[in-house]
Design a protein around this motif. Structure first.
Motif, PDB file in Angstrom:
ATOM      1  N   ARG A   1       0.817  -1.219   0.000  1.00 22.76           N
ATOM      2  CA  ARG A   1       0.000   0.000   0.000  1.00 22.76           C
ATOM      3  C   ARG A   1       0.846   1.262   0.000  1.00 22.76           C
ATOM      4  O   ARG A   1       0.334   2.354  -0.252  1.00 22.76           O
TER       5      ARG A   1
ATOM      6  N   ALA B   1       0.567   3.615  -3.074  1.00 22.73           N
ATOM      7  CA  ALA B   1      -0.439   4.685  -3.109  1.00 22.73           C
ATOM      8  C   ALA B   1      -0.214   5.716  -2.017  1.00 22.73           C
ATOM      9  O   ALA B   1      -0.523   6.899  -2.200  1.00 22.73           O
TER      10      ALA B   1
ATOM     11  N   ASP C   1     -10.253  12.440  -6.164  1.00 26.15           N
ATOM     12  CA  ASP C   1     -10.230  11.067  -6.660  1.00 26.15           C
ATOM     13  C   ASP C   1     -11.450  10.789  -7.526  1.00 26.15           C
ATOM     14  O   ASP C   1     -11.378  10.040  -8.502  1.00 26.15           O
TER      15      ASP C   1
ATOM     16  N   TRP D   1       1.191   6.254 -14.220  1.00 24.37           N
ATOM     17  CA  TRP D   1       0.242   5.316 -14.828  1.00 24.37           C
ATOM     18  C   TRP D   1      -0.702   6.045 -15.782  1.00 24.37           C
ATOM     19  O   TRP D   1      -1.177   5.471 -16.771  1.00 24.37           O
TER      20      TRP D   1
ATOM     21  N   TRP E   1     -11.439   0.028  -5.269  1.00 23.61           N
ATOM     22  CA  TRP E   1     -10.106   0.428  -4.853  1.00 23.61           C
ATOM     23  C   TRP E   1      -8.997  -0.467  -5.395  1.00 23.61           C
ATOM     24  O   TRP E   1      -7.825  -0.096  -5.329  1.00 23.61           O
TER      25      TRP E   1
ATOM     26  N   TRP F   1      -6.242  -2.451  -7.563  1.00 21.61           N
ATOM     27  CA  TRP F   1      -5.387  -2.138  -8.695  1.00 21.61           C
ATOM     28  C   TRP F   1      -4.731  -3.408  -9.217  1.00 21.61           C
ATOM     29  O   TRP F   1      -4.493  -4.348  -8.455  1.00 21.61           O
TER      30      TRP F   1
ATOM     31  N   THR G   1      -1.257  -4.559 -11.514  1.00 17.10           N
ATOM     32  CA  THR G   1       0.020  -4.037 -12.000  1.00 17.10           C
ATOM     33  C   THR G   1       0.789  -5.152 -12.684  1.00 17.10           C
ATOM     34  O   THR G   1       0.962  -6.229 -12.122  1.00 17.10           O
TER      35      THR G   1
ATOM     36  N   SER H   1       0.088   0.014 -14.546  1.00 14.25           N
ATOM     37  CA  SER H   1      -0.912  -0.115 -13.488  1.00 14.25           C
ATOM     38  C   SER H   1      -2.252   0.410 -13.973  1.00 14.25           C
ATOM     39  O   SER H   1      -2.311   1.377 -14.740  1.00 14.25           O
TER      40      SER H   1
ATOM     41  N   GLN I   1      -6.526   0.760 -12.376  1.00 18.41           N
ATOM     42  CA  GLN I   1      -7.530   0.533 -11.343  1.00 18.41           C
ATOM     43  C   GLN I   1      -8.653  -0.286 -11.976  1.00 18.41           C
ATOM     44  O   GLN I   1      -9.271   0.138 -12.943  1.00 18.41           O
ATOM     45  N   TYR I   2      -8.892  -1.477 -11.440  1.00 20.97           N
ATOM     46  CA  TYR I   2      -9.818  -2.408 -12.067  1.00 20.97           C
ATOM     47  C   TYR I   2     -11.156  -1.775 -12.439  1.00 20.97           C
ATOM     48  O   TYR I   2     -11.730  -2.078 -13.479  1.00 20.97           O
ATOM     49  N   SER I   3     -11.646  -0.892 -11.593  1.00 16.95           N
ATOM     50  CA  SER I   3     -12.998  -0.369 -11.786  1.00 16.95           C
ATOM     51  C   SER I   3     -13.086   0.758 -12.813  1.00 16.95           C
ATOM     52  O   SER I   3     -14.194   1.152 -13.185  1.00 16.95           O
ATOM     53  N   ARG I   4     -11.936   1.276 -13.305  1.00 20.95           N
ATOM     54  CA  ARG I   4     -12.011   2.545 -14.033  1.00 20.95           C
ATOM     55  C   ARG I   4     -11.537   2.594 -15.480  1.00 20.95           C
ATOM     56  O   ARG I   4     -11.728   3.623 -16.131  1.00 20.95           O
TER      57      ARG I   4
END
Length: 415
Positions: A46, A49, A69, A152, A214, A216, A218, A223, A225-228
């Motif tokens: 972590r 981040a 964010d 990223w 939340w 990620w 990599t 990298s 973010q899975y959701s975005r």
């Protein structure tokens, strides 16, 4: 800057880079973070981040960072797509993609190879038994990834630029159809926003429910973010459609409905942010262990808050940032250079202030101010060197290539 520059969006680019530096400067002082810094060798890493953790905290920074964010990254992808059609029209698909490599791909490789380790060395020293550079390098190379930090953003913009180039080169009818659609929505901002929210929901909610908002992934230095990723695609190509139609003829024109009702967009952003924050708080600290209805409500609130936040930024720029300013001009010109190097200064300044008897706002202000000035100076100096080298006479036939470090902005076509 020349007379053809869109002043509100150039000024917005300057404001965005200020917010980016402020966002990273505030991360060590979030009240939501644990008391101790994260161990360098311990999963889930972590510290990537949150590389610096300070004992001084202020909850106001949590609110500020949460808002950014939600809206700042979609805005940056939006601005990256907005001017892409004009650049494609001037250069053609192949030249545009080549230009993207020189302006984005090569700087990404440089930043990942050199600047990221330099920045994260400060994070390593917080918990290291052996703080030496050689020990850090051994630990760094033992990691299962190569952390890239905020860079990223660059590789994802490059991928989206390649897609835009393919659309322009192989399916020009699609770009024309998008342009016509935007034209029909010129005087219907609510319909436009409703459509953007709907597309954002389709792109975001399923992935957020599947992987959490939340998480990620990599692979090496890449990298995401899975959701975005699909959300960013939506914002990039929504802006691409507006740029294809013509910014000055769209709902983003200076006297258009977005600019006229900037206070309403700002109010919508604040309200939707509060709703999202309240719903999301019910899923913390463990998303997976929270009730399904709470996770769904939080994920469903995000597209509203995201869209409202982006529209508020655009509206404020169109209404309040219409005048040329030398400071903003310089910031805008150097935005890309500042983005590339600021993380090194932010992390080492944050590290230097750990343990100092100052409160969180004072520390954040010091980190932000000094990092901004040093990044700005570095960008300006690099630009001067590049221009000098470019003007140096050569015995060979000159070949005009874009510089590896561009100073034309990280959040527009000139990313």
């Amino acid at each position: 800057m020349n007379s053809n520059v869109n002043v509100p969006f150039s000024n917005l680019r300057a404001v965005v880079i200020l917010i980016v530096v402020a966002f990273h400067s505030a991360l060590p002082y979030l009240a939501s973070q644990p008391a101790q810094p994260f161990a360098f060798d311990a999963e889930p890493y972590r510290w990537i981040a949150f590389p610096i953790i300070d004992r001084e905290r202020w909850f106001g920074f949590d609110l500020f960072c949460a808002w950014q964010d939600i809206s700042l990254m979609p805005l940056m992808f939006f601005l990256a797509g907005l001017f892409a059609p004009a650049s494609l029209g001037r250069k053609g698909a192949f030249a545009y993609l080549t230009d993207r490599w020189w302006r984005i791909g090569l700087p990404f490789a440089f930043a990942v190879a050199f600047l990221s380790p330099l920045a994260y060395y400060a994070s390593y020293r917080l918990t290291a038994a052996d703080p030496s550079l050689s020990a850090f390098w051994q630990h760094w190379r033992a990691l299962p990834m190569w952390p890239s930090g905020p860079q990223w953003f660059l590789w994802q913009v490059f991928v989206l630029s390649a897609l835009a180039s393919a659309v322009y080169g192989f399916t020009p009818g699609l770009g024309q159809a998008l342009s016509r659609l935007v034209g029909r929505l010129t005087e219907r901002p609510l319909a436009f926003v409703a459509g953007l929210i709907g597309l954002s929901a389709l792109a975001y909610i399923p992935l957020a429910m599947m992987f959490s908002p939340w998480a990620w992934a990599t692979v090496g230095p890449l990298s995401l973010q899975y959701s975005r990723p699909l959300l960013y695609l939506v914002y990039f190509f929504t802006a691409f459609a507006i740029g294809s139609h013509g910014i000055d003829r769209s709902l983003l024109r200076a006297d258009g409905p977005i600019a006229r009702y900037w206070l309403a967009w700002l109010a919508a952003a604040v309200i939707s942010m509060c709703v999202w924050g309240g719903l999301t708080s019910r899923t913390l600290p463990d998303w997976d262990a929270s009730p399904l209805i709470d996770r769904w409500a939080s994920a469903s609130a995000f597209p509203f808050a995201c869209t409202a936040g982006v529209m508020a930024y655009l509206a404020i720029a169109l209404r309040l940032l219409r005048a040329r300013d030398r400071v903003l001009d310089s910031l805008s010109k150097n935005a890309y250079g500042i983005y590339l190097v600021h993380y090194v200064f932010v992390l080492w300044l944050g590290y230097a202030l750990v343990g100092k008897t100052l409160n969180a706002p004072a520390k954040m202000l010091i980190v932000f101010s000094v990092a901004l000035v040093l990044s700005w100076l570095t960008s300006t100096a690099a630009g001067a060197i590049v221009r000098t080298v470019a003007k140096t006479p050569s015995r060979k036939t000159p070949s005009r290539r874009p510089s590896a470090i561009s100073h034309e902005g990280a959040v527009a076509d000139r990313t």
